[in-house]
Motif scaffolding. Structure first.
Motif, short mmCIF file in Angstrom:
data_model
loop_
_atom_site.label_atom_id
_atom_site.label_comp_id
_atom_site.label_asym_id
_atom_site.label_seq_id
_atom_site.Cartn_x
_atom_site.Cartn_y
_atom_site.Cartn_z
N MET A 106 0.85 -1.19 0.00
CA MET A 106 0.00 0.00 0.00
C MET A 106 0.88 1.25 0.00
N VAL A 107 0.64 2.15 -0.94
CA VAL A 107 1.39 3.39 -0.98
C VAL A 107 0.44 4.56 -0.74
N VAL A 108 0.98 5.64 -0.24
CA VAL A 108 0.21 6.86 -0.02
C VAL A 108 0.93 8.01 -0.71
N GLN A 109 0.22 9.09 -0.90
CA GLN A 109 0.79 10.26 -1.56
C GLN A 109 0.77 11.43 -0.59
N LEU A 110 1.91 12.06 -0.41
CA LEU A 110 2.03 13.23 0.44
C LEU A 110 2.19 14.47 -0.44
N ARG A 111 1.44 15.49 -0.14
CA ARG A 111 1.62 16.78 -0.79
C ARG A 111 2.17 17.74 0.25
N ILE A 112 3.37 18.24 -0.01
CA ILE A 112 4.08 19.06 0.97
C ILE A 112 4.30 20.45 0.39
N CYS A 113 3.79 21.46 1.07
CA CYS A 113 4.02 22.85 0.68
C CYS A 113 5.09 23.44 1.59
N VAL A 114 6.18 23.95 1.00
CA VAL A 114 7.29 24.47 1.80
C VAL A 114 7.75 25.80 1.21
N PRO A 115 8.25 26.70 2.06
CA PRO A 115 8.86 27.92 1.52
C PRO A 115 10.14 27.58 0.76
N GLU A 161 7.93 7.63 9.82
CA GLU A 161 9.32 8.07 9.99
C GLU A 161 9.59 9.35 9.20
N LEU A 162 9.06 9.44 7.98
CA LEU A 162 9.25 10.65 7.20
C LEU A 162 8.56 11.84 7.86
N LEU A 163 7.37 11.62 8.40
CA LEU A 163 6.66 12.71 9.07
C LEU A 163 7.43 13.19 10.29
N GLU A 164 8.08 12.28 11.00
CA GLU A 164 8.89 12.68 12.14
C GLU A 164 10.05 13.57 11.70
N LYS A 165 10.66 13.22 10.57
CA LYS A 165 11.76 14.04 10.06
C LYS A 165 11.25 15.40 9.60
N LEU A 180 12.04 19.45 10.87
CA LEU A 180 12.25 20.60 9.99
C LEU A 180 11.18 21.69 10.16
N LYS A 181 10.19 21.43 11.01
CA LYS A 181 9.11 22.39 11.29
C LYS A 181 8.31 22.72 10.03
N ILE A 182 8.06 21.71 9.20
CA ILE A 182 7.35 21.95 7.95
C ILE A 182 5.92 22.39 8.21
N ARG A 183 5.27 21.80 9.22
CA ARG A 183 3.87 22.16 9.46
C ARG A 183 3.74 23.61 9.94
N ASP A 184 4.82 24.17 10.51
CA ASP A 184 4.78 25.58 10.91
C ASP A 184 4.98 26.51 9.72
N ALA A 185 5.85 26.09 8.79
CA ALA A 185 6.16 26.94 7.65
C ALA A 185 5.26 26.70 6.45
N GLY A 186 4.66 25.52 6.37
CA GLY A 186 3.82 25.17 5.23
C GLY A 186 2.74 24.19 5.63
N SER A 187 2.62 23.10 4.89
CA SER A 187 1.59 22.12 5.21
C SER A 187 1.96 20.76 4.63
N ILE A 188 1.31 19.72 5.19
CA ILE A 188 1.48 18.35 4.71
C ILE A 188 0.10 17.74 4.60
N ALA A 189 -0.24 17.21 3.43
CA ALA A 189 -1.53 16.54 3.22
C ALA A 189 -1.27 15.12 2.75
N VAL A 231 1.44 2.49 12.00
CA VAL A 231 0.69 3.51 12.72
C VAL A 231 1.16 4.89 12.28
N ILE A 232 0.26 5.66 11.71
CA ILE A 232 0.55 7.05 11.39
C ILE A 232 -0.15 7.88 12.46
N TRP A 233 0.60 8.32 13.44
CA TRP A 233 0.01 8.88 14.66
C TRP A 233 -0.83 10.11 14.39
N ASP A 234 -0.39 10.96 13.50
CA ASP A 234 -1.19 12.15 13.18
C ASP A 234 -2.53 11.76 12.56
N ASP A 235 -2.52 10.71 11.76
CA ASP A 235 -3.75 10.25 11.12
C ASP A 235 -4.70 9.65 12.15
#
Length: 322
Positions: A1-10, A56-60, A64-73, A100-104
């Motif tokens: 099973m694969v998922v797709q992440l959309r990451i908005c970053v400065p 693991e990627l979400l932890e990394k 980097l504080k991505i959720r503060d500077a942008g967003s992850i979907a 387990v994806i804890w945020d999910d």
């Protein structure tokens, strides 16, 4: 099973974010659309990744504080044909169904734990169905009440809040249960009180309800069933198997017990009301304890980001900012 992440970053964080995604085991594809984000301005990354590598990627990315500077979907594609995706799944440790994806998990339980009119309406309707099943000695109506009852959402949220120490989530779930059940029980009692003089059921209706005696006769199996339901329910949330939740709903007697307490108090059957209240308590405690045990097990066996990796990412982020 694969998922797709959309990451908005400065723009200043795009290079380190892209490199972090490329280095992550289990990533199949990384796409960058420079300048695609307008508000806030920045770049958009799309990452195709094996589900078991997402946490693991979400932890990394959290480092980097991505959720503060942008967003992850995150979305789950219905159909993916890709050899690289297949290779990514094989290279990632574990299995997607066990990941387990804890945020999910927090998001799922958080959405179902709020005291809303919708939640209250379903709980009131379920308790009314339970009351009808009790006075008519109808197991079918009791099962219907179990299926309609929305109480598992706040119970799961309580377990998540204890496992992750998100006390705000726990307080919200406690309010939903603490307000929802009393309101539903009072309305069920009012309905029963009005029904007796209308001749809808006799005052000795509870003496004839042999098919629903299990509600006010709690025993060891009451707790065992609640524990099993709590385990199954939390596993279904973790694995996103919503169909399994129906089985959880119709296996525990939380709503029927609440309905029985209300009806029994109106009819003066105080011993049966006490037994039903104990049944309700056993179900609530058993479900939360079992769900919490599942989450703690997954937290113990989960693979964390090594301290060295975390320090390296923090240095890269600081360098990118400068």
């Amino acid at each position: 099973m694969v998922v797709q992440l959309r990451i908005c970053v400065p723009g200043e964080l795009s290079a380190v974010t892209v490199q972090t995604c490329r280095d992550q085991q289990g990533v199949a594809e990384v796409m960058v659309a420079k300048g695609a984000a307008v508000v806030p301005p920045g770049h958009v990354l799309e990452v195709l990744i094996a589900r078991e590598a997402v946490e693991e990627l979400l932890e990394k990315l959290e480092i980097l504080k991505i959720r503060d500077a942008g967003s992850i979907a995150m979305t789950t594609p219905e159909f993916v044909l890709s050899k690289k995706a297949d290779q990514a799944e094989r290279s990632a440790p574990g299995d997607g169904a066990d990941a387990v994806i804890w945020d999910d998990v927090t998001r799922q339980t958080g959405e179902d734990s709020r005291l809303t009119w919708n939640f209250l309406a379903f709980l009131v309707l379920a308790t009314q169905l339970a009351g009808i099943g009790i006075v008519t000695d109808s197991p079918i109506a009791i099962v219907g009440a179990m299926a309609v009852g929305p109480e598992f959402g706040p119970l799961a949220a309580l377990a998540v809040s204890l496992a992750t120490r998100q006390w705000k989530l726990g307080r919200r779930a406690a309010v939903a249960l603490g307000v929802g059940f009393p309101v539903a029980m009072v309305l069920a009692a009012l309905t029963a009180w009005l029904s007796v003089p209308l001749g809808l059921f006799p005052r000795d209706a509870l003496d004839k309800g042999s098919a629903v005696e299990f509600i006010y006769h709690p025993g060891p199996y009451s707790l065992i069933v609640a524990v099993l339901a709590g385990i199954a329910g939390m596993l279904s949330i973790i694995g996103r198997r919503s169909a399994a939740l129906i089985g959880v709903f119709i296996s525990v007697t939380t709503v029927p017990a609440a309905g029985y307490v209300a009806v029994a108090l109106v009819l003066g059957e105080y011993q049966k009301a006490a037994g039903s209240a104990l049944q309700l308590l056993l179900n609530l405690v058993g479900i939360v304890a079992a769900a919490l045990a599942v989450l703690l097990f997954y937290r113990v066996v989960a693979r964390r980001v090594p301290d060295g990796v975390a320090r390296r990412l923090q240095r890269q982020r600081s360098g990118a900012r400068r």
